[in-house]
Design an enzyme around this catalytic site. Structure first.
Site, short mmCIF file in Angstrom:
data_model
loop_
_atom_site.label_atom_id
_atom_site.label_comp_id
_atom_site.label_asym_id
_atom_site.label_seq_id
_atom_site.Cartn_x
_atom_site.Cartn_y
_atom_site.Cartn_z
N CYS A 164 -3.06 -13.79 -2.18
CA CYS A 164 -2.14 -13.98 -3.30
C CYS A 164 -0.97 -13.01 -3.24
CB CYS A 164 -2.88 -13.87 -4.63
SG CYS A 164 -3.80 -12.36 -4.81
N HIS A 199 0.44 -1.15 10.61
CA HIS A 199 0.56 -1.98 9.40
C HIS A 199 -0.76 -2.70 9.10
CE1 HIS A 199 2.33 -4.48 6.34
NE2 HIS A 199 1.90 -5.58 6.97
#
Lengths: 362, 281
Positions: free
Chosen positions: A52, A100
C-alpha cells in the site's frame, strides 16, 4: 555490456496517496504487467514489491536504457504521465540498490518506523518472482541475504522494539497482564472506529472472545458481526463486568460511564484475576480513581500515546546504528556480487540523471 | 575429583552463579534481553560444581550434607537451582534464571564468606535411620522451592509496580505477565507446602519413637514455618490471600525460613567437630 542491478519505483516518501492509488498494481494488473516485462529486452531478472505504500521494481538490466524502457512501459501500462513519474520516482543502482532493499526490508524505510510486516511483503514479492521464474542468480543472492541481514538488524538493534500505535500499545500492555490473550474475555464499550481498530489489534494477537456493547444495539450488532464477536445491550454490561478481563472504552458519552464503585463490585467477584481498562474515550469513560483499586489496571488515551511516543523515540534513536550495520552489509554483498558477476560501473546516463541523495530514501 | 577440596568446588559453583547474575545485570543495564543459552550454561555449570562439592561433603559426613549452617545454605541454593533447571524450560519465565542466579550466588557466597558457619559439624548418631536423612533433605528441598517462590513473588511485585506506575521500559519490559506469575506462585506454594508436610510427617514418625532426639525449639520453629506456609496456601485457595499480599507473605516467610535455619542450628545439643574435606584446605 555487463548487467546493472537497479531499483525503480515510487513510495510514500515522495508520492502522495492519490498518486500511489493510480500506480498500485492489483493482482490482475500485476500478472498482465509481468507478462509484458517478460518480453522486455535486456531485463534479465526482476521482482516487484507492491504494497500500500510502494510499488518498486528490483532487477538486473543489461543497459541503462532497459531501466528507462521499464519505466516507459510501466507508465504506459498505468496510463500515467512519464514526466510526472520522473518527478516522483526513486531509483538507485548497484550498491545503493542493495542498500535500499535492505532498509526497506528492515522497516527503516517504512511509514511506521521499524514495522515488521514489510519483511513478509518482501518475502512474498520474492516468492512470486520465483514462481514466475523472473529471478536468477543475482537477485536470488540479493534477496536471500536481505532476509538474513534484516533479521540481524532486528535482533541486534532496538529498531522493532515497543509498539508505536495506540492500539498495539494497549495490546502489549494486556499481554504484560494476562500473557497469552487466547483465553482473555474482552468487552468493547462503544462501537466507534478506535474501538474497532483496537479490537482488530487484539484479534491479530490471538484474542478470540470479544463482546461489543453500545448505546445503539444495532451498531453493536453490526460491529460484532464484522469482528465475529457477540453483542450485549448497553444497560447490561455492569452486571456482566466481572466476566471480562479487558474492557476497551470508547463511547462518546459526555460523562463518566464506568465508575469506581462499579469496578470495585466487579473485582470483588474475581479477586484473583486482574481487570484491565483501556480508556480511549475523550472525555474519559472510566473514573480515574479506578486505578487505585487492587488488581485493576487503567490506561487512558494520553498514557497510551505517551508510551507510543517513547517507543518511537527509542526506535528513532536506533536508526543511525541500524543504517550503519546495513551499509556495511550492503558493501560486503555488493563486493561479492561485483566480483562474481562482474557488472560494470554505473551507467553514466543514470548516475547523472539521479543524484545519490535522491536514490536512497531518507 | 576427591583430590580437590569440597569448598573449592563450591567456590567454583558460586563463581558461576555470580557470572550468571553479572550476565543478566549487564544485559539489563543495556536494556537488552540476556542470552538464555549463556544463562543456562552458567547455572548448569554452577549446579554441577555445587553437586560435586556437596557430594564430597556427603561422603565425608556419611550422609546428606546438612550438618551445619554453611551446608544448610548451600543445600537450599542447590535445591532452588535444581528446581529451576527442571521447571525453567517448562514455564519459560523470562528473568527467572537471572533471579535464580542472584539467589544462588548470594546464598553460596554468604555461606562461603562466613567461616564460622562451617567450623562445627553435627555428629551423626551411629546407626541413625536413613529416614531422618530423607526428612532433613526433603525439608531443605522444600526451602529451595520456597526460595524460588520468593523470587517469583518479587517478580510479581515488580510487574505490578511497573504497570501501576507506568514504568514499562528497560528492566521491567522483560518481566513475565502477572497472570503467569500468579499461576507459578500458586504451583510453587502448593509444591513447597506438600514437600514440607511430607518431610515433617517423616520426622514426626521418628520423633514419636525418640522424643529426646529433637530440641523443642526446632519443633517450634519448623512447625511455625510449616503452619505459616500451610495457612498461606489455604487462604490463597479460598481467595482470601491474593495478589500483592500473597507475594509479600511469600517473601517474608522465606526470609523467616532462612533465619529459622540459624535458630535450628544453634539449638543443636552437642556440636561435634567432624573431619571433612573442608578441613584439608
Amino acid at each position: 555490456m555487463s548487467p546493472t542491478l537497479f531499483t525503480l519505483g515510487v513510495n510514500h516518501h515522495t508520492t502522495p496517496i492519490e498518486l500511489r492509488e493510480k500506480l498500485a498494481l492489483t493482482a490482475d494488473k500485476m500478472n498482465a504487467f509481468c507478462e509484458r516485462l517478460s518480453h522486455l529486452a535486456g531485463l534479465r531478472e526482476y521482482a516487484v514489491l507492491n504494497t500500500c505504500n510502494r510499488v518498486e521494481f528490483y532487477g538486473l538490466a543489461t543497459t541503462a536504457e532497459t531501466v528507462e524502457q521499464l519505466q516507459h512501459e510501466f507508465c504506459a501500462f498505468q496510463g500515467f504521465s512519464g514526466a510526472e513519474f520522473a518527478a516522483i520516482r526513486q531509483h538507485a543502482l548497484n550498491r545503493e540498490a542493495i542498500q535500499h532493499l535492505l532498509e526497506v526490508s528492515s522497516g527503516l524505510n517504512s511509514q511506521m518506523l521499524g514495522e515488521t510486516e514489510i519483511l513478509g511483503q518482501v518475502k512474498e514479492a520474492y516468492a512470486a518472482a520465483q514462481t514466475r521464474h523472473s529471478v536468477g542468480p543475482v537477485l536470488n543472492r540479493v534477496f536471500q541475504k536481505t532476509f538474513q541481514y534484516a533479521k540481524h538488524v532486528r535482533t541486534t538493534t532496538a529498531i522493532t522494539e515497543g509498539q508505536i500505535s495506540v492500539a498495539n500499545v494497549a495490546v502489549d500492555l494486556a499481554t504484560k497482564i494476562f500473557g497469552a490473550l487466547a483465553g482473555a474475555q474482552i468487552l468493547l464499550l462503544g462501537a466507534g472506529e478506535i474501538g474497532d481498530k483496537t479490537a482488530k489489534a487484539f484479534q491479530s494477537r490471538g484474542a478470540r472472545s470479544l463482546t461489543v456493547a453500545s448505546r445503539r444495539l444495532e451498531r453493536a450488532q453490526e460491529l460484532a458481526s464484522t469482528l465475529n464477536a457477540a453483542a450485549l445491550p448497553f444497560e447490561q454490561w455492569p452486571a456482566h463486568l466481572a466476566d471480562f478481563d479487558i474492557v476497551v472504552c470508547s463511547t462518546a458519552a459526555p460523562e463518566t460511564v464506568v465508575t469506581g464503585n462499579t469496578i470495585r463490585n466487579a473485582i470483588k467477584k474475581r479477586p484473583a484475576r486482574p481487570l484491565f481498562f483501556i480508556d480511549l474515550a475523550m472525555p474519559r469513560d472510566v473514573e480515574p480513581t479506578a486505578a487505585e483499586v487492587e488488581n485493576v489496571f487503567l490506561y487512558n488515551l494520553d498514557d497510551l500515546a505517551k508510551i507510543a511516543d517513547e517507543n518511537l523515540a527509542a526506535r528513532t534513536a536506533e536508526v543511525k546504528r541500524a543504517r550503519e550495520i546495513l551499509t556495511e552489509k550492503a558493501n560486503t554483498l555488493w563486493e561479492q556480487i561485483a566480483a562474481k558477476f562482474s557488472p560494470p560501473s554505473e551507467p553514466a546516463s543514470l548516475t547523472r540523471d539521479v543524484p545519490l541523495d535522491r536514490c536512497i530514501n531518507k | 575429583m576427591s583430590s580437590i577440596p569440597d569448598r573449592t568446588w563450591l567456590w567454583f559453583a558460586a563463581t558461576f552463579y555470580l557470572a550468571g547474575f553479572v550476565l543478566g545485570t549487564v544485559a539489563l543495564l543495556r536494556e537488552r534481553r540476556h542470552s538464555r543459552t549463556w544463562m543456562y550454561i552458567f547455572i548448569w555449570a554452577g549446579f554441577v560444581f555445587q553437586t560435586c562439592g556437596l557430594a564430597l561433603r556427603g561422603k565425608a559426613v556419611h550422609g546428606c550434607p546438612i550438618s551445619n549452617l554453611f551446608e544448610l545454605f548451600q543445600f537450599t541454593a542447590w535445591s532452588a537451582t535444581s528446581l529451576y533447571l527442571v521447571i525453567g524450560p517448562t514455564f519459560r519465565l523470562s528473568l527467572l534464571g537471572y533471579f535464580n542466579a542472584c539467589l544462588s550466588a548470594t546464598l553460596t557466597f554468604v555461606s562461603l564468606l562466613v567461616p564460622v558457619w562451617d567450623s562445627i559439624h553435627r555428629a551423626r548418631t551411629p546407626g541413625s535411620s536413613p529416614w531422618i536423612e530423607f526428612h532433613a533433605a526433603l525439608a531443605l528441598f522444600s526451602y529451595g522451592v520456597f526460595g524460588l517462590l520468593a523470587l517469583t513473588s518479587i517478580m510479581y511485585l515488580l510487574q505490578v509496580f511497573s504497570l501501576k506506575r507506568q514504568h514499562l521500559r528497560g528492566f521491567f519490559s522483560f518481566l513475565p505477565s502477572i497472570v503467569d506469575l500468579d499461576h507459578i506462585n500458586l504451583r510453587l506454594l502448593t509444591a513447597g507446602a506438600v514437600l514440607m508436610t511430607a518431610a515433617l510427617s517423616v520426622g514426626y514418625v521418628h520423633w514419636v519413637h525418640d522424643r529426646d532426639s529433637v530440641p523443642a525449639i526446632k519443633i517450634l520453629v519448623t512447625g511455625s514455618i510449616w503452619a505459616a506456609y500451610a495457612v498461606a496456601l489455604i487462604l490463597r485457595l479460598r481467595g482470601i490471600l491474593l495478589t500483592k499480599r500473597l507475594a509479600w507473605t511469600c517473601i517474608v516467610l522465606f526470609v523467616a525460613a532462612l533465619f529459622s535455619l540459624g535458630i535450628i542450628e544453634s539449638s543443636r545439643k552437642t556440636p561435634t567437630a567432624v573431619q571433612t574435606a573442608a578441613s584439608h584446605e
